[in-house]
Design a protein around this motif. Structure first.
Motif, PDB file in Angstrom:
ATOM      1  N   TYR A   1      23.968  50.628  43.542  1.00  0.00           N
ATOM      2  CA  TYR A   1      23.376  49.320  43.822  1.00  0.00           C
ATOM      3  C   TYR A   1      24.293  48.416  44.644  1.00  0.00           C
ATOM      4  O   TYR A   1      23.811  47.537  45.350  1.00  0.00           O
ATOM      5  N   TYR A   2      25.603  48.637  44.581  1.00  0.00           N
ATOM      6  CA  TYR A   2      26.512  47.895  45.472  1.00  0.00           C
ATOM      7  C   TYR A   2      26.140  48.163  46.919  1.00  0.00           C
ATOM      8  O   TYR A   2      26.088  47.287  47.759  1.00  0.00           O
ATOM      9  N   LYS A   3      25.947  49.437  47.178  1.00  0.00           N
ATOM     10  CA  LYS A   3      25.703  49.864  48.557  1.00  0.00           C
ATOM     11  C   LYS A   3      24.322  49.432  49.025  1.00  0.00           C
ATOM     12  O   LYS A   3      24.140  49.059  50.181  1.00  0.00           O
TER      13      LYS A   3
ATOM     14  N   GLN B   1      22.783  46.875  47.987  1.00  0.00           N
ATOM     15  CA  GLN B   1      22.902  45.444  48.210  1.00  0.00           C
ATOM     16  C   GLN B   1      23.523  45.171  49.585  1.00  0.00           C
ATOM     17  O   GLN B   1      23.084  44.302  50.314  1.00  0.00           O
ATOM     18  N   GLN B   2      24.533  45.963  49.904  1.00  0.00           N
ATOM     19  CA  GLN B   2      25.228  45.741  51.171  1.00  0.00           C
ATOM     20  C   GLN B   2      24.362  46.113  52.377  1.00  0.00           C
ATOM     21  O   GLN B   2      24.177  45.318  53.292  1.00  0.00           O
TER      22      GLN B   2
ATOM     23  N   ASN C   1      20.044  45.045  51.725  1.00  0.00           N
ATOM     24  CA  ASN C   1      19.699  43.639  51.571  1.00  0.00           C
ATOM     25  C   ASN C   1      20.497  42.726  52.494  1.00  0.00           C
ATOM     26  O   ASN C   1      19.942  42.010  53.300  1.00  0.00           O
TER      27      ASN C   1
ATOM     28  N   GLU D   1      22.712  43.408  55.046  1.00  0.00           N
ATOM     29  CA  GLU D   1      22.624  43.735  56.476  1.00  0.00           C
ATOM     30  C   GLU D   1      21.215  44.137  56.868  1.00  0.00           C
ATOM     31  O   GLU D   1      20.911  44.313  58.042  1.00  0.00           O
TER      32      GLU D   1
ATOM     33  N   LEU E   1      15.330  45.080  53.000  1.00  0.00           N
ATOM     34  CA  LEU E   1      14.674  43.843  52.594  1.00  0.00           C
ATOM     35  C   LEU E   1      13.714  43.336  53.667  1.00  0.00           C
ATOM     36  O   LEU E   1      12.575  42.975  53.383  1.00  0.00           O
TER      37      LEU E   1
ATOM     38  N   MET F   1      21.280  35.563  51.041  1.00  0.00           N
ATOM     39  CA  MET F   1      22.398  36.516  51.104  1.00  0.00           C
ATOM     40  C   MET F   1      23.242  36.274  52.341  1.00  0.00           C
ATOM     41  O   MET F   1      24.452  36.386  52.313  1.00  0.00           O
TER      42      MET F   1
ATOM     43  N   THR G   1      26.655  36.794  48.385  1.00  0.00           N
ATOM     44  CA  THR G   1      26.522  37.452  47.085  1.00  0.00           C
ATOM     45  C   THR G   1      25.200  37.100  46.434  1.00  0.00           C
ATOM     46  O   THR G   1      24.685  37.842  45.621  1.00  0.00           O
TER      47      THR G   1
ATOM     48  N   TYR H   1      30.869  42.500  51.217  1.00  0.00           N
ATOM     49  CA  TYR H   1      30.589  43.789  50.603  1.00  0.00           C
ATOM     50  C   TYR H   1      31.271  44.883  51.380  1.00  0.00           C
ATOM     51  O   TYR H   1      31.146  44.965  52.590  1.00  0.00           O
ATOM     52  N   GLY H   2      31.979  45.711  50.658  1.00  0.00           N
ATOM     53  CA  GLY H   2      32.354  46.980  51.250  1.00  0.00           C
ATOM     54  C   GLY H   2      33.458  46.864  52.281  1.00  0.00           C
ATOM     55  O   GLY H   2      34.307  46.014  52.208  1.00  0.00           O
TER      56      GLY H   2
ATOM     57  N   PHE I   1      34.063  43.818  61.125  1.00  0.00           N
ATOM     58  CA  PHE I   1      33.877  43.947  59.691  1.00  0.00           C
ATOM     59  C   PHE I   1      35.220  44.306  59.082  1.00  0.00           C
ATOM     60  O   PHE I   1      35.681  45.418  59.217  1.00  0.00           O
TER      61      PHE I   1
ATOM     62  N   TYR J   1      34.901  43.413  42.565  1.00  0.00           N
ATOM     63  CA  TYR J   1      34.676  44.562  43.409  1.00  0.00           C
ATOM     64  C   TYR J   1      35.932  45.399  43.486  1.00  0.00           C
ATOM     65  O   TYR J   1      36.903  45.009  44.097  1.00  0.00           O
TER      66      TYR J   1
ATOM     67  N   PHE K   1      25.735  44.392  36.705  1.00  0.00           N
ATOM     68  CA  PHE K   1      24.499  44.705  37.416  1.00  0.00           C
ATOM     69  C   PHE K   1      23.696  43.436  37.691  1.00  0.00           C
ATOM     70  O   PHE K   1      23.199  43.213  38.792  1.00  0.00           O
TER      71      PHE K   1
ATOM     72  N   ALA L   1      24.763  40.349  37.793  1.00  0.00           N
ATOM     73  CA  ALA L   1      25.441  39.474  38.753  1.00  0.00           C
ATOM     74  C   ALA L   1      25.230  39.971  40.178  1.00  0.00           C
ATOM     75  O   ALA L   1      25.017  39.186  41.090  1.00  0.00           O
ATOM     76  N   HIS L   2      25.269  41.281  40.332  1.00  0.00           N
ATOM     77  CA  HIS L   2      25.133  41.849  41.673  1.00  0.00           C
ATOM     78  C   HIS L   2      23.717  41.823  42.202  1.00  0.00           C
ATOM     79  O   HIS L   2      23.496  41.971  43.387  1.00  0.00           O
ATOM     80  N   ASN L   3      22.769  41.703  41.301  1.00  0.00           N
ATOM     81  CA  ASN L   3      21.369  41.766  41.725  1.00  0.00           C
ATOM     82  C   ASN L   3      20.618  40.495  41.342  1.00  0.00           C
ATOM     83  O   ASN L   3      19.419  40.521  41.113  1.00  0.00           O
TER      84      ASN L   3
ATOM     85  N   SER M   1      19.700  37.553  42.772  1.00  0.00           N
ATOM     86  CA  SER M   1      18.561  36.989  43.504  1.00  0.00           C
ATOM     87  C   SER M   1      17.419  38.000  43.610  1.00  0.00           C
ATOM     88  O   SER M   1      16.254  37.639  43.601  1.00  0.00           O
TER      89      SER M   1
ATOM     90  N   LYS N   1      13.500  37.486  42.160  1.00  0.00           N
ATOM     91  CA  LYS N   1      12.285  37.763  42.931  1.00  0.00           C
ATOM     92  C   LYS N   1      11.388  38.752  42.185  1.00  0.00           C
ATOM     93  O   LYS N   1      10.187  38.549  42.073  1.00  0.00           O
TER      94      LYS N   1
END
Lengths: 630, 162
Positions: free
Chosen positions: A212-214, A216-217, A220, A222, A312, A370, A375, B23-24, B45, B54, B82, B84-86, B88, B92
């Protein structure tokens, strides 16, 4: 060599029996020629260098047991066997055992040499066991992340692996793990970043994240579509892959953007899972993520299933496709000003229309949120109000229409390198033309598998031989040529842009096919009636600088407008018509107009016919070409 | 040669705006190296990782284990992570009453998949109580969801949230 291992294989603190058994194992390994075995080379990442020498791509000293390990497979194998005999006293109490550090090597050597546990005690690897138990793998999936909104920055895409876990349902995919290989950039200076990225100045490492991190990145934040390829591996093959990942985990490769990048080392993991796959050998020059997906295609049974995961914005755009004009109207107003929710226009919609409009709005708001906060751990007032309104509608669509993909899977695209042969004529004579480019995609080509409405050309070189003048001339050299056409969208008023740097043959100079150095940059507006219509109109205002001793004062600087269109007559047949007027008030004061009509007809995925006709002030030429992608 | 050329291109570019992704890490290939989404600007990036939310380390950043037919046995920490990361996305999906993140949360709270529809409808009905105010934090939201599940007769017996 044999003498060397006789001397080398006396382990400090080991019993004579163990020494004897070690020597037996070494002998057997050499008899079986294990140091030259493909699998050993895969595990140690040995590759032939350009000078024909064997060298490991791994750059962390800790990855090797022998000081010569980086370039000597045999010394490394002997030292590895030796390390397996170490006792906990000799390695220190809080150190992990080599059998655990090099779990995949241990597994393979054990299977090849049938270790006798009485003579070579097997160590418990608790950390590794816990890790494997947590992962609880069932399947490996390759995930390809596409471009985003025709942004060339992400045109090359990105790949990661996903470890799909047992007993996690189809709707629980987010709890799987993503495996990513990336550069650990340690500089924020753009130039340093670039140089280090290109010349291997960064360390590239693997990391494991909840998927889900990925999502999200990429999906959602990007807003890039993901294509997921579920792969067929046996349980044992998956185990080998993970053991090898464990070996690599604490180590690093130097990261090279073109070759040893995110995609390349993922392929090497897949090869360790199944050594019958030959995936990394075919990449000589550059590794483009989309091509790595293609590398899997020849293995018929490898890909079990392909799954499209809409970003998204693709989810939002799917909802827009379903809207009536009236619903769209309300949606755009809402996007501009969420307080419109109190107005008649919205209030008068039916419940299902309200739900559709609000659902699309909420996708949009989440994306904007986002973008702003990165975040999205807080929700603004206006959006909150709409969320509350939506929750009171108590409406769920029972028959959602089939999702329309807003991107195309990379393996269906043409090859990333191209060679072109042409035969042409101008006002004066006929000519043959050859053109070569290592990367990547142009506007006229079929855009299946690529970012729509965009172009990246890199090092494209075109040479002509003129028959009457008996001259070979450089027609064009494109160091870099990027076009990003972003069709106008009431929600995102993004501007189109283009940039090119290289050498050209300006047709208005009449200087016997002379060359100029040329840099061009332009901004513009693009229009497409709807996302799937076959016609696109674009316009640019460019500024241009040309340098050449054939020009008065050796340069000219100016610019001007361009208008053009791309039309897909059929799926295989595309036409491009464009007209420009350029005026140069500085340097060599001059002006010219140019009109071009180009067509492409795709015969298959990698073969196409092209016809180009150009008309420039006082000059005409036409070329017919065959282009092949590889 | 190609590498040198690329470096030259980089030097020709002006106004580098360095852009740190929340992120990332650095992406892949030429594109992420030079061009961002801003026309004509160099955008990078950079791998900036906020260690508090993270972890870039190898190994597992958060995990769920011991799945059984009833759902997952997931620690509070992992649930919070989970959510916190999701945050928003969950807002929805609760408001619309369906979605993947919502299904995942249901699983994490130990609800079996046959109760998914029920869970969705309950979450939607109680949306206003779950995302109670402008300042609702992920942890508060999670507590509220659990309270809603506990109050629902059917869900409280079917789901075993930990």
């Amino acid at each position: 060599m044999i003498l060397v291992w006789l001397f080398a294989s006396n382990i400090f603190g080991a019993s004579p029996d163990q020494n004897a058994y070690l020597n037996t194992l070494i002998k057997e390994a050499l008899q079986k020629n294990l140091p030259q075995d493909r699998y050993w080379h895969l595990l140690l990442h040995y590759k032939k260098t350009t000078f024909g020498k064997i060298e490991s791509q791994e750059d962390a000293p800790a990855f090797f047991n022998s000081p010569y390990g980086k370039s000597d497979p045999q010394a490394e194998l002997i030292a590895t066997l030796e390390s397996f005999f170490k006792t906990s006293e000799t390695i220190g109490s809080n150190q992990s055992h080599p059998q655990c550090d090099f779990a995949a090597r241990y597994k393979w050597l054990k299977s090849q040499l049938s270790f006798d546990p009485a003579k070579l005690p097997e160590q418990r690897c608790e950390q590794l066991e816990t890790w494997l138990k947590d992962l609880n793998p069932e399947r490996i999936t390759l995930v390809f992340s596409t471009y985003f909104m025709n942004n060339p920055a992400s045109m090359f895409g990105h790949t990661l692996l996903r470890i799909d876990r047992k007993r996690i349902g189809a709707d629980q995919k987010l709890l799987n793990y993503g495996v990513n290989y990336a550069a650990n950039a340690d500089t924020t200076n753009a130039l340093m970043y670039m140089l280090k990225g290109v010349f291997g100045g960064f360390k590239g490492t693997f990391s494991v994240f909840p998927y889900y991190y990925k999502v999200q990145q990429y999906s959602n934040l990007e807003s890039r579509d993901l294509w997921e390829y579920e792969l067929n591996f046996t349980e044992d093959q998956i185990n080998s892959l993970l053991l090898h990942l464990w070996e690599l985990g604490g180590n690093y490769f130097n990261y090279y953007y073109f070759q040893e990048n995110c995609s390349y080392h993922l392929l090497s993991l897949l090869e360790v899972a199944n050594p019958d796959l030959h995936l990394t050998d075919q990449f000589l020059f550059q590794v483009i993520p989309g091509d790595t997906v293609k590398a899997l295609i020849p293995y018929d049974t490898l890909i079990a299933k392909r799954v499209y995961r809409p970003s998204l914005l693709s989810q939002m755009n799917n909802k827009r496709l379903q809207m009536t004009e009236q619903e769209k109207e309300v949606f755009y107003r809402l996007a501009k000003d969420p307080s419109q929710i109190d107005k008649e226009d919205y209030r008068n919609l039916s419940v299902s229309s309200k739900a559709l409009v609000l659902d699309a709005y909420l996708d949009y708001a989440q994306y904007q949120n986002m973008k702003k906060t990165r975040t999205a751990e807080s929700i603004d007032k206006e959006t909150r109000k709409i969320l509350l309104e939506r929750s009171k509608l108590d409406y769920r669509r029972t028959d959602p229409p089939e999702l329309v993909p807003f991107s195309t899977p990379p393996e269906l695209g043409h090859g990333s390198a191209q060679v072109r042969f042409g035969e042409g004529a101008n006002k004066k004579e006929t000519f043959e033309e050859i053109s070569i480019r290592p990367a990547y995609h142009d506007l006229l080509a079929k855009d299946v598998g690529f970012g729509k409405d965009s172009q990246i050309l890199f090092l494209e070189t075109t040479v002509r031989y003129y028959n009457e003048s008996d001259k070979t001339k450089l027609e064009r050299f494109k160091l870099l040529d990027i076009v990003s056409l972003t069709p106008y969208d009431p929600l995102f008023k993004k501007i189109s842009w283009r940039l090119s740097l290289g050498v050209d043959t300006p047709k208005d100079l009449h200087c016997g096919y002379c060359n100029t150095y040329e840099g061009k940059y332009g901004l513009g507006i693009t229009y497409r009636p709807n996302p799937f219509s076959s016609i696109l109109l674009y316009s640019f205002i460019d500024v241009e600088l040309e340098l050449s001793r054939h020009l008065d004062q050796d340069y000219r600087f100016g610019g001007g407008p361009t208008v053009g269109t791309l039309i897909d007559i059929t799926e295989a047949w595309r036409a491009q018509i464009s007209g420009s007027y350029l005026n140069f008030p500085l340097g060599d004061r001059s002006d010219y107009y140019a009109v071009s009509v180009n067509q492409r007809y795709a015969l298959n995925q990698n073969l196409e016919l092209r016809a180009e006709f150009n008309l420039t002030s006082g000059w005409r030429e036409g070329v017919v070409m065959v282009s092949y992608y590889f | 040669m190609k590498k040198l050329m690329l470096a030259i291109v980089g030097i020709l570019m002006f106004s580098p705006t360095v852009f740190a992704a929340g992120y990332g890490e650095a992406g892949c290939g030429l594109g992420s190296l030079i061009f961002g989404s801003t026309p004509g600007f160099v955008q990078i990036f950079a791998a900036t990782t906020n260690a508090s939310t993270y972890s870039q380390g190898f190994g597992i950043t958060s995990g769920t284990s011991n799945c059984d037919a009833k759902g997952f046995d997931v620690s509070q920490v992992e649930q919070e992570k989970f959510v916190a990361h999701n945050f928003s996305g969950l807002a929805k999906e609760m408001a619309t009453g369906e979605g993947e993140q919502l299904a995942t949360l249901a699983g994490m709270l130990g609800c079996p998949s046959v109760k998914q529809t029920q869970f969705n409808a309950t979450a939607q009905r109680n949306y206003g109580a779950i995302y109670a105010s402008d300042t609702t934090s992920p942890t508060e939201m999670l507590t509220a969801v659990k309270a809603v599940v506990a109050r629902d007769q059917e869900l409280s017996t079917a789901c075993s949230s930990h």
